[in-house]
Write a protein that holds these residues in place. Structure first.
Motif, PDB file in Angstrom:
ATOM      1  N   ILE A 172       0.860  -1.186   0.000  1.00 35.96           N
ATOM      2  CA  ILE A 172       0.000   0.000   0.000  1.00 35.96           C
ATOM      3  C   ILE A 172       0.896   1.234   0.000  1.00 35.96           C
ATOM      4  CG2 ILE A 172      -1.734   1.316   1.279  1.00 35.96           C
ATOM      5  CD1 ILE A 172      -2.654  -1.332   2.517  1.00 35.96           C
ATOM      6  N   ASP A 173       0.678   2.114  -0.950  1.00 34.95           N
ATOM      7  CA  ASP A 173       1.385   3.392  -1.019  1.00 34.95           C
ATOM      8  C   ASP A 173       0.582   4.386  -0.188  1.00 34.95           C
ATOM      9  OD1 ASP A 173       2.626   5.764  -1.645  1.00 34.95           O
ATOM     10  OD2 ASP A 173       2.142   5.721  -3.778  1.00 34.95           O
ATOM     11  N   ALA A 174       1.185   4.944   0.852  1.00 33.96           N
ATOM     12  CA  ALA A 174       0.443   5.809   1.770  1.00 33.96           C
ATOM     13  C   ALA A 174       1.269   7.032   2.156  1.00 33.96           C
ATOM     14  CB  ALA A 174       0.032   5.036   3.021  1.00 33.96           C
ATOM     15  N   GLU A 175       0.585   8.038   2.683  1.00 36.09           N
ATOM     16  CA  GLU A 175       1.223   9.274   3.144  1.00 36.09           C
ATOM     17  C   GLU A 175       0.923   9.474   4.619  1.00 36.09           C
ATOM     18  OE1 GLU A 175       0.735  14.114   2.571  1.00 36.09           O
ATOM     19  OE2 GLU A 175      -0.083  12.756   1.058  1.00 36.09           O
ATOM     20  N   ILE A 176       1.968   9.699   5.414  1.00 34.44           N
ATOM     21  CA  ILE A 176       1.774  10.012   6.834  1.00 34.44           C
ATOM     22  C   ILE A 176       1.159  11.403   6.943  1.00 34.44           C
ATOM     23  CG2 ILE A 176       2.937  10.347   9.053  1.00 34.44           C
ATOM     24  CD1 ILE A 176       5.106   8.432   8.125  1.00 34.44           C
TER      25      ILE A 176
END
Length: 203
Positions: A172-176
């Protein structure tokens, strides 16, 4: 993403002060020790199937126009006391996001079960505390919360809030979106998860 019944979460300072007064026992109560909730944080309940939609509309107004903004997503939440309610709310919320849905399945197995008394088909129906559901449905821009310490030095620890930005089969490509690492893009791989000893289910 776990309805104080018909109550919306607010990020306004007055609401934080209100909660502090309740916690400190300083808020006015009636003879039974009950606190009256301000009308502006309550959503009317009719007992119909549309109550959840009404709660979502009040908590996340103009969702379609704001999904790309992490501040919008992280400044509000629907709280619940039961995991089955959480799952129902999460599924309803995911359906509100635009775009294609990505579905991830867990690969469940029991430790020390040489005779296969607990087949995967049965284990897939369980959702112990600390583990995600067997079927995890996600869409671009939906919020997620990390359940394990993966790389604390780089912000990936239990409780980290992220927004999904992309999918791969096992990543999963995610942003904090909160804390000192806010804005950092990371990849969450498929990892083994096991409930802690104090969260083990009794079957």
């Amino acid at each position: 993403l776990k309805l104080v019944r018909n109550m919306r979460a607010h990020s306004d300072p007055w609401f934080a002060e209100y909660l502090l007064r309740i916690g400190d026992g300083k808020e006015v109560t009636n003879r039974d020790g009950e606190v009256r909730l301000p009308d502006e944080i309550c959503v009317s309940r009719t007992g119909k199937d549309t109550d959840l939609d009404t709660l979502i509309d009040n908590t996340f107004p103009s969702l379609d126009a704001n999904t790309s903004g992490p501040d919008y997503i992280t400044s509000r939440a629907i709280l619940s006391t039961r995991n089955d309610s959480v799952d129902r709310i999460n599924l309803k919320m995911i359906s509100r996001f635009q775009g294609d849905e990505m579905v991830y399945h867990s690969f469940d197995c029991a430790v020390d079960d040489p005779h296969n008394y607990y087949p995967p088909e049965f284990l897939n129906t369980l959702t112990p505390n600390g583990l995600p559901p067997h079927v995890l449905k996600l869409k671009i821009n939906c919020p997620v919360i990390l359940l394990r310490n993966i790389d604390p030095a780089n912000g990936l620890c239990n409780g980290t809030r992220l927004v999904v930005r992309g999918f791969q089969r096992n990543v999963i490509d995610a942003e904090i979106v909160l804390g000192q690492h806010a804005g950092k893009r990371i990849f969450l791989p498929r990892i083994p998860l096991c409930p802690s000893d104090d969260e083990i289910c009794t079957i």
